[in-house]
Design a protein around this motif. Structure first.
Motif, PDB file in Angstrom:
ATOM      1  N   GLY A  77       0.840  -1.197   0.000  1.00 31.18           N
ATOM      2  CA  GLY A  77       0.000   0.000   0.000  1.00 31.18           C
ATOM      3  C   GLY A  77       0.871   1.242   0.000  1.00 31.18           C
ATOM      4  O   GLY A  77       2.103   1.146  -0.024  1.00 31.18           O
ATOM      5  N   VAL A  78       0.260   2.395   0.007  1.00 31.79           N
ATOM      6  CA  VAL A  78       1.033   3.641  -0.038  1.00 31.79           C
ATOM      7  C   VAL A  78       0.575   4.613   1.039  1.00 31.79           C
ATOM      8  O   VAL A  78      -0.588   4.634   1.442  1.00 31.79           O
ATOM      9  CB  VAL A  78       0.929   4.333  -1.419  1.00 31.79           C
ATOM     10  N   ASP A  79       1.538   5.389   1.507  1.00 32.28           N
ATOM     11  CA  ASP A  79       1.262   6.508   2.413  1.00 32.28           C
ATOM     12  C   ASP A  79       1.278   7.832   1.660  1.00 32.28           C
ATOM     13  O   ASP A  79       0.635   8.793   2.088  1.00 32.28           O
ATOM     14  CB  ASP A  79       2.307   6.552   3.533  1.00 32.28           C
ATOM     15  N   ILE A  80       2.052   7.867   0.570  1.00 28.57           N
ATOM     16  CA  ILE A  80       2.206   9.081  -0.229  1.00 28.57           C
ATOM     17  C   ILE A  80       2.080   8.699  -1.703  1.00 28.57           C
ATOM     18  O   ILE A  80       2.743   7.775  -2.168  1.00 28.57           O
ATOM     19  CB  ILE A  80       3.571   9.753   0.002  1.00 28.57           C
ATOM     20  N   LEU A  81       1.254   9.430  -2.418  1.00 31.32           N
ATOM     21  CA  LEU A  81       1.063   9.211  -3.851  1.00 31.32           C
ATOM     22  C   LEU A  81       1.310  10.536  -4.557  1.00 31.32           C
ATOM     23  O   LEU A  81       0.592  11.510  -4.334  1.00 31.32           O
ATOM     24  CB  LEU A  81      -0.356   8.711  -4.118  1.00 31.32           C
ATOM     25  N   VAL A  82       2.355  10.582  -5.390  1.00 30.81           N
ATOM     26  CA  VAL A  82       2.726  11.810  -6.090  1.00 30.81           C
ATOM     27  C   VAL A  82       2.541  11.600  -7.585  1.00 30.81           C
ATOM     28  O   VAL A  82       3.210  10.760  -8.192  1.00 30.81           O
ATOM     29  CB  VAL A  82       4.186  12.217  -5.801  1.00 30.81           C
ATOM     30  N   HIS A  83       1.646  12.368  -8.167  1.00 35.94           N
ATOM     31  CA  HIS A  83       1.356  12.274  -9.597  1.00 35.94           C
ATOM     32  C   HIS A  83       2.214  13.265 -10.365  1.00 35.94           C
ATOM     33  O   HIS A  83       1.814  14.402 -10.623  1.00 35.94           O
ATOM     34  CB  HIS A  83      -0.127  12.569  -9.854  1.00 35.94           C
ATOM     35  N   MET A  84       3.433  12.832 -10.760  1.00 38.23           N
ATOM     36  CA  MET A  84       4.328  13.693 -11.519  1.00 38.23           C
ATOM     37  C   MET A  84       4.083  13.604 -13.018  1.00 38.23           C
ATOM     38  O   MET A  84       4.457  14.510 -13.771  1.00 38.23           O
ATOM     39  CB  MET A  84       5.787  13.300 -11.251  1.00 38.23           C
ATOM     40  N   LEU A  85       3.495  12.509 -13.463  1.00 36.77           N
ATOM     41  CA  LEU A  85       3.330  12.283 -14.888  1.00 36.77           C
ATOM     42  C   LEU A  85       2.563  13.424 -15.555  1.00 36.77           C
ATOM     43  O   LEU A  85       1.535  13.864 -15.044  1.00 36.77           O
ATOM     44  CB  LEU A  85       2.578  10.968 -15.120  1.00 36.77           C
ATOM     45  N   VAL A 136       0.492  17.004  -9.383  1.00 28.80           N
ATOM     46  CA  VAL A 136       1.335  18.036  -9.997  1.00 28.80           C
ATOM     47  C   VAL A 136       0.611  18.575 -11.217  1.00 28.80           C
ATOM     48  O   VAL A 136       0.451  17.891 -12.221  1.00 28.80           O
ATOM     49  CB  VAL A 136       2.722  17.481 -10.351  1.00 28.80           C
ATOM     50  N   SER A 137       0.165  19.814 -11.102  1.00 30.95           N
ATOM     51  CA  SER A 137      -0.571  20.481 -12.163  1.00 30.95           C
ATOM     52  C   SER A 137       0.402  21.383 -12.925  1.00 30.95           C
ATOM     53  O   SER A 137       1.543  20.993 -13.171  1.00 30.95           O
ATOM     54  CB  SER A 137      -1.741  21.276 -11.570  1.00 30.95           C
ATOM     55  N   THR A 150      -3.146  24.485 -25.549  1.00 31.43           N
ATOM     56  CA  THR A 150      -4.535  24.642 -25.125  1.00 31.43           C
ATOM     57  C   THR A 150      -5.067  23.363 -24.485  1.00 31.43           C
ATOM     58  O   THR A 150      -5.678  23.401 -23.403  1.00 31.43           O
ATOM     59  CB  THR A 150      -5.421  25.028 -26.319  1.00 31.43           C
ATOM     60  N   ALA A 151      -4.869  22.227 -25.126  1.00 27.45           N
ATOM     61  CA  ALA A 151      -5.405  20.971 -24.603  1.00 27.45           C
ATOM     62  C   ALA A 151      -4.693  20.563 -23.315  1.00 27.45           C
ATOM     63  O   ALA A 151      -5.334  20.076 -22.372  1.00 27.45           O
ATOM     64  CB  ALA A 151      -5.281  19.874 -25.654  1.00 27.45           C
ATOM     65  N   TYR A 152      -3.392  20.748 -23.274  1.00 24.89           N
ATOM     66  CA  TYR A 152      -2.627  20.452 -22.059  1.00 24.89           C
ATOM     67  C   TYR A 152      -3.124  21.305 -20.893  1.00 24.89           C
ATOM     68  O   TYR A 152      -3.365  20.800 -19.795  1.00 24.89           O
ATOM     69  CB  TYR A 152      -1.148  20.708 -22.318  1.00 24.89           C
ATOM     70  N   ALA A 153      -3.275  22.608 -21.139  1.00 24.97           N
ATOM     71  CA  ALA A 153      -3.732  23.514 -20.089  1.00 24.97           C
ATOM     72  C   ALA A 153      -5.133  23.148 -19.615  1.00 24.97           C
ATOM     73  O   ALA A 153      -5.427  23.187 -18.416  1.00 24.97           O
ATOM     74  CB  ALA A 153      -3.696  24.957 -20.595  1.00 24.97           C
ATOM     75  N   ALA A 154      -6.003  22.780 -20.541  1.00 23.77           N
ATOM     76  CA  ALA A 154      -7.362  22.391 -20.172  1.00 23.77           C
ATOM     77  C   ALA A 154      -7.355  21.110 -19.337  1.00 23.77           C
ATOM     78  O   ALA A 154      -8.116  20.979 -18.369  1.00 23.77           O
ATOM     79  CB  ALA A 154      -8.212  22.195 -21.425  1.00 23.77           C
ATOM     80  N   ALA A 155      -6.482  20.156 -19.691  1.00 21.77           N
ATOM     81  CA  ALA A 155      -6.383  18.919 -18.919  1.00 21.77           C
ATOM     82  C   ALA A 155      -5.866  19.190 -17.515  1.00 21.77           C
ATOM     83  O   ALA A 155      -6.356  18.604 -16.533  1.00 21.77           O
ATOM     84  CB  ALA A 155      -5.473  17.920 -19.638  1.00 21.77           C
ATOM     85  N   LYS A 156      -4.901  20.088 -17.380  1.00 22.57           N
ATOM     86  CA  LYS A 156      -4.382  20.427 -16.059  1.00 22.57           C
ATOM     87  C   LYS A 156      -5.415  21.192 -15.232  1.00 22.57           C
ATOM     88  O   LYS A 156      -5.483  21.033 -14.013  1.00 22.57           O
ATOM     89  CB  LYS A 156      -3.094  21.241 -16.197  1.00 22.57           C
ATOM     90  N   VAL A 177      -4.935  16.059   0.394  1.00 22.45           N
ATOM     91  CA  VAL A 177      -4.768  16.158  -1.054  1.00 22.45           C
ATOM     92  C   VAL A 177      -4.365  17.589  -1.386  1.00 22.45           C
ATOM     93  O   VAL A 177      -5.083  18.535  -1.035  1.00 22.45           O
ATOM     94  CB  VAL A 177      -6.069  15.799  -1.810  1.00 22.45           C
ATOM     95  N   VAL A 178      -3.226  17.750  -2.045  1.00 19.73           N
ATOM     96  CA  VAL A 178      -2.746  19.088  -2.404  1.00 19.73           C
ATOM     97  C   VAL A 178      -2.269  19.089  -3.852  1.00 19.73           C
ATOM     98  O   VAL A 178      -2.046  18.041  -4.457  1.00 19.73           O
ATOM     99  CB  VAL A 178      -1.603  19.557  -1.479  1.00 19.73           C
ATOM    100  N   ARG A 179      -2.121  20.298  -4.386  1.00 16.14           N
ATOM    101  CA  ARG A 179      -1.632  20.477  -5.749  1.00 16.14           C
ATOM    102  C   ARG A 179      -0.340  21.278  -5.744  1.00 16.14           C
ATOM    103  O   ARG A 179      -0.199  22.219  -4.961  1.00 16.14           O
ATOM    104  CB  ARG A 179      -2.654  21.247  -6.586  1.00 16.14           C
ATOM    105  N   VAL A 180       0.570  20.898  -6.625  1.00 15.93           N
ATOM    106  CA  VAL A 180       1.785  21.673  -6.874  1.00 15.93           C
ATOM    107  C   VAL A 180       1.751  22.087  -8.339  1.00 15.93           C
ATOM    108  O   VAL A 180       1.598  21.243  -9.226  1.00 15.93           O
ATOM    109  CB  VAL A 180       3.050  20.857  -6.571  1.00 15.93           C
ATOM    110  N   SER A 181       1.864  23.376  -8.592  1.00 12.31           N
ATOM    111  CA  SER A 181       1.781  23.896  -9.958  1.00 12.31           C
ATOM    112  C   SER A 181       3.071  24.613 -10.319  1.00 12.31           C
ATOM    113  O   SER A 181       3.269  25.780  -9.977  1.00 12.31           O
ATOM    114  CB  SER A 181       0.582  24.842 -10.104  1.00 12.31           C
TER     115      SER A 181
END
Length: 260
Positions: A77-85, A136-137, A150-156, A177-181
């Motif tokens: 399982g996980v304690d921290i999940l970081v979405h860098m992709l 990660v936005s 445009t599409a990348y920005a809309a997805a983020k 849950v937090v965001r890093v931009s």
């Protein structure tokens, strides 16, 4: 320097897209701070041993299932999940150049991996009444570049809205849950891009950097962020030192965004 301030000792962390740029820097820092880290990408680099890596295409449902299974099997399982992709491969040419396939590709790369992987792993965090999810936005959700992103920005932007909704749902259950931009990060890919611009304009690398910064409307700090700086922010937010921070966005852009 960071080790005297925060610790991730014993934390189980999954970091997607952790083989290049800020993702690679985040994996390295998490390991330095004591976390047990698993990362993923479509192919393994020579710098990572097999036990730290799972090969999968997170733009697909099967790829997400593979990574989630590896996280449960290897880490328990996980304690921290970081979405860098994330990232964009869309062509230049504005909105008219964005075909149906290009739109689907940007959403499949920048939104759905996080949505699907959270669906797989956040219930385990809820069950243990603790965990941190970091999406990660990008500042482009607020400052899109219409010529090519445009599409990348809309997805983020969609990722950011989803992240906020998730934070409101799971914060009462012990999961932050937090965001890093980030703005422009001086990765190897960014350096190559600046070099290409410099060559085309007949200038040097610093001139190429200035072209990029001018295209963003300027960076008051006068330089892009370094991958290690982005990693440091993510590590702090993942740590117990940030225990009261949830539902928020943390911009690291050298002052690029010109609003409050």
């Amino acid at each position: 320097m960071m080790t005297g301030f925060i610790s991730l000792m014993g934390k189980r962390a999954l970091i997607t897209g952790g083989t290049k740029g800020a993702g690679s820097a985040t994996v390295a820092l998490f390991r330095e701070l004591g976390a047990r880290v698993l990362t993923s990408a479509r192919s393994r680099p020579d710098t990572l041993p097999d036990e730290l890596f799972v090969a999968a295409d997170l733009a697909t449902e099967d790829g997400v299932a593979t990574v989630a299974e590896a996280a449960r099997g290897r880490l328990g399982g996980v304690d921290i999940l970081v979405h860098m992709l994330g990232g964009s491969s869309a062509p230049a040419g504005g909105f008219a150049a964005l075909t149906e396939a290009e739109w689907h590709k940007e959403l499949a790369h920048n939104l759905f991996p996080a949505v699907r992987l959270d669906r797989e792993l956040v219930p385990g965090m809820v069950a243990q009444a603790s965990g941190v999810v970091i999406h990660v936005s990008s500042i482009q959700r607020l400052l899109p570049l219409p010529e090519s992103t445009t599409a990348y920005a809309a997805a983020k932007a969609a990722l950011s809205t989803y992240s906020k909704a998730l934070s409101k749902e799971v914060a009462p259950k012990g999961v932050r849950v937090v965001r890093v931009s980030p703005g422009w990060i001086e990765t190897e890919a960014a350096r190559r891009y600046a070099e290409r611009l410099a060559e085309k304009a007949g200038t040097d690398y610093e001139g190429g950097k200035k072209i990029i910064m001018d295209g963003l409307g300027g960076i008051p700090l006068g330089r892009p962020a370094q991958p290690e700086e982005v990693a440091s922010l993510i590590a702090f937010l993942a740590s117990d030192r940030a225990g009261a921070i949830t539902g928020s966005e943390h911009i690291i852009d050298g002052g690029t965004i010109p609003t409050v």
